[in-house]
Write an enzyme that holds these catalytic residues in place. Structure first.
Site, PDB file in Angstrom:
ATOM      1  N   THR A 153      83.593  25.824  28.589  1.00 31.73           N
ATOM      2  CA  THR A 153      82.464  25.471  27.701  1.00 31.73           C
ATOM      3  C   THR A 153      83.050  25.015  26.359  1.00 31.73           C
ATOM      4  OG1 THR A 153      82.205  27.831  27.165  1.00 31.73           O
ATOM      5  CG2 THR A 153      80.716  26.901  28.826  1.00 31.73           C
ATOM      6  N   LYS A 179      88.061  31.227  31.660  1.00 33.83           N
ATOM      7  CA  LYS A 179      87.477  30.513  30.532  1.00 33.83           C
ATOM      8  C   LYS A 179      86.901  31.548  29.581  1.00 33.83           C
ATOM      9  CE  LYS A 179      83.685  29.660  29.619  1.00 33.83           C
ATOM     10  NZ  LYS A 179      82.635  30.285  28.709  1.00 33.83           N
ATOM     11  N   THR A 190      81.711  36.556  27.062  1.00 37.33           N
ATOM     12  CA  THR A 190      81.403  35.300  27.726  1.00 37.33           C
ATOM     13  C   THR A 190      82.686  34.761  28.250  1.00 37.33           C
ATOM     14  OG1 THR A 190      79.510  34.701  26.427  1.00 37.33           O
ATOM     15  CG2 THR A 190      80.556  32.937  27.534  1.00 37.33           C
ATOM     16  N   ASN A 398      79.230  27.539  16.189  1.00 38.70           N
ATOM     17  CA  ASN A 398      78.112  28.356  16.635  1.00 38.70           C
ATOM     18  C   ASN A 398      76.799  28.047  15.925  1.00 38.70           C
ATOM     19  OD1 ASN A 398      78.989  30.478  18.726  1.00 38.70           O
ATOM     20  ND2 ASN A 398      80.696  30.366  17.290  1.00 38.70           N
ATOM     21  N   SER A 403      72.877  22.117  20.001  1.00 40.99           N
ATOM     22  CA  SER A 403      72.669  20.710  19.657  1.00 40.99           C
ATOM     23  C   SER A 403      73.943  19.906  19.826  1.00 40.99           C
ATOM     24  CB  SER A 403      72.171  20.594  18.221  1.00 40.99           C
ATOM     25  OG  SER A 403      73.032  21.245  17.324  1.00 40.99           O
TER      26      SER A 403
END
EC number: 2.3.1.35
Length: 403
Positions: A153, A179, A190, A398, A403
């Site tokens: 990501t 990841k 995450t 962050n 967006s």
């Protein structure tokens, strides 16, 4: 043969593993769909986030790990976490499992599912339906790289490692890909981690080894103190190396656990080093704690302190922030015995400041890896934790993630 690190890491290096990765359309441009496949059903172990809010793919994968106790494939997507998506999210995760099973002609109960990305958005299945038939898992470096890229990501680099050892006269390989970059406060974070090995071991013993090793690796890193909803580490062991089945009483059990530990530690440190916006890896080593658990608690508190992280970013040898974090860690410490070093330079000894060269410390803090040593004078406990500095770029990344 002792445990040996292998250059040119490849998640498909252990016998009988294949991988694939592609761009299917979940994300705008980058690869976003991946498959990892074993030629035969493999023993499996898994560790998962402790967040009470858990994404739909975790529920599906836990069924495989805890009930089937065998896994032959895992389908992974990036760009959408499929978390907080209600009943539809579970149906979508189950659909991904079914689609992968049909593509590979295996039982759905042997397929794990992992997702990472934005929380709260319904999964787009159409790109997966269209992309899966085009995927051809292969046992080569290019396919392994495709897999490693497709699970990313906000990561800036792929995270891969690999070790080999000899057990019962057979070469055993353990390889890993992961990841993780932000919302990294394991127990877990995450992060997704996939470890493959051709070792012959039953799921019960593999799970015990992974659970222990996770505490001193993946659960000893922190980027920002946030615990995510999707975090998963899976180990698949297909037995194709041909060694005798590994158990804790096997004479070469320690070789296997050492190799698994090194793979997990490499991946954990790579995640910490690649924290969003990070410029430095911070390692904290604590000695003299009441026990190892207390030592890791102190180390993780220090490396997770925003004030310590910003001081390292700013090359400020502010040991007061370190000793304050030691004090509020909740672990037992002997204040009059605390010793603190940065990069081997002692700043506090037996609870009292000692002179040091600011110029020398600034040069140490400018390095890409910064080591902090803390001794708390209570017992024999020893532990490590890893994290990163806190930068302007972390805020930027962050503030605009969706967006």
């Amino acid at each position: 043969m002792t445990v040996k690190k292998i250059v040119g890491t490849n998640i498909t290096s252990p016998k009988g593993f294949k991988a694939a990765g592609m761009h299917c359309g979940i994300k705008h441009k980058k690869k976003d769909l991946a498959l990892l496949v074993s030629d035969v059903p493999a023993a499996v172990a898994g560790v998962f986030t402790t967040n009470a809010v858990q994404a739909a793919p975790l529920k599906v994968t836990k069924e495989v790990v805890y009930n089937t106790k065998k896994m032959q494939a895992v389908i992974v997507n990036s760009g959408n976490a499929n978390a907080c998506t209600g009943k539809q999210g579970l149906l979508d995760a189950q659909a991904m499992q079914q689609l992968a099973a049909e593509r590979l002609n295996i039982d759905p109960s042997l397929v794990g599912v992992a997702s990472t990305g934005v929380i709260g958005e319904i999964m787009k299945l159409a790109p997966i339906v269209q992309g899966l038939p085009k995927m051809e898992p292969k046992q080569d470096l290019e396919s392994a790289i495709d897999f490693a890229q497709a699970i990313l990501t906000t990561d800036t680099v792929m995270k891969n490692t690999q070790y080999s050892t000899e057990i019962d006269g057979k070469e055993v390989i353990i390889a890993g890909t992961a990841k993780g970059s932000g919302m990294i406060e394991p127990n877990m974070a995450t992060m997704l981690g996939f470890i493959t090995t051709d070792a012959n071991i039953e799921s019960e013993h593999l799970q015990a080894a992974l659970s222990h090793i996770t505490d001193i690796t993946f659960n000893s890193i922190t980027v920002d103190g946030d615990t995510s909803t999707n975090d998963t580490v899976l180990v698949m062991a297909n037995g194709l190396a041909g060694n005798e089945s590994l158990t804790p009483v096997h004479p070469e059990w320690s070789k296997f656990t050492e190799a698994l530990h090194l793979v997990a530690q490499d991946l954990a440190k790579a995640i910490a080093k690649d924290g969003e916006g990070a410029t430095k890896l911070i390692e904290v080593e604590v000695t003299g704690a009441e026990n190892d658990v207390e030592a890791r608690k102190i180390a993780k508190t220090v490396v997770g302190s925003p004030l310590v992280k910003t001081a390292v970013f700013g090359c400020d040898a502010n040991w007061g922030r370190i000793i304050a974090a030691v004090g509020y860690s909740g672990a037992k410490v002997n204040v009059e015995a605390i010793t603190i070093q940065i990069g081997g330079t002692t700043m506090v000894e037996n609870g009292e400041p000692i002179p040091f060269s600011e110029e020398k410390l600034i040069q140490i803090l400018k390095q890409h890896e910064v080591k902090i040593d803390v001794s708390v004078g209570v017992g024999e406990g020893h532990g490590h934790a890893w994290g990163c500095d806190l930068t302007y770029d972390y805020v930027q990344i962050n503030a605009s993630y969706r967006s």
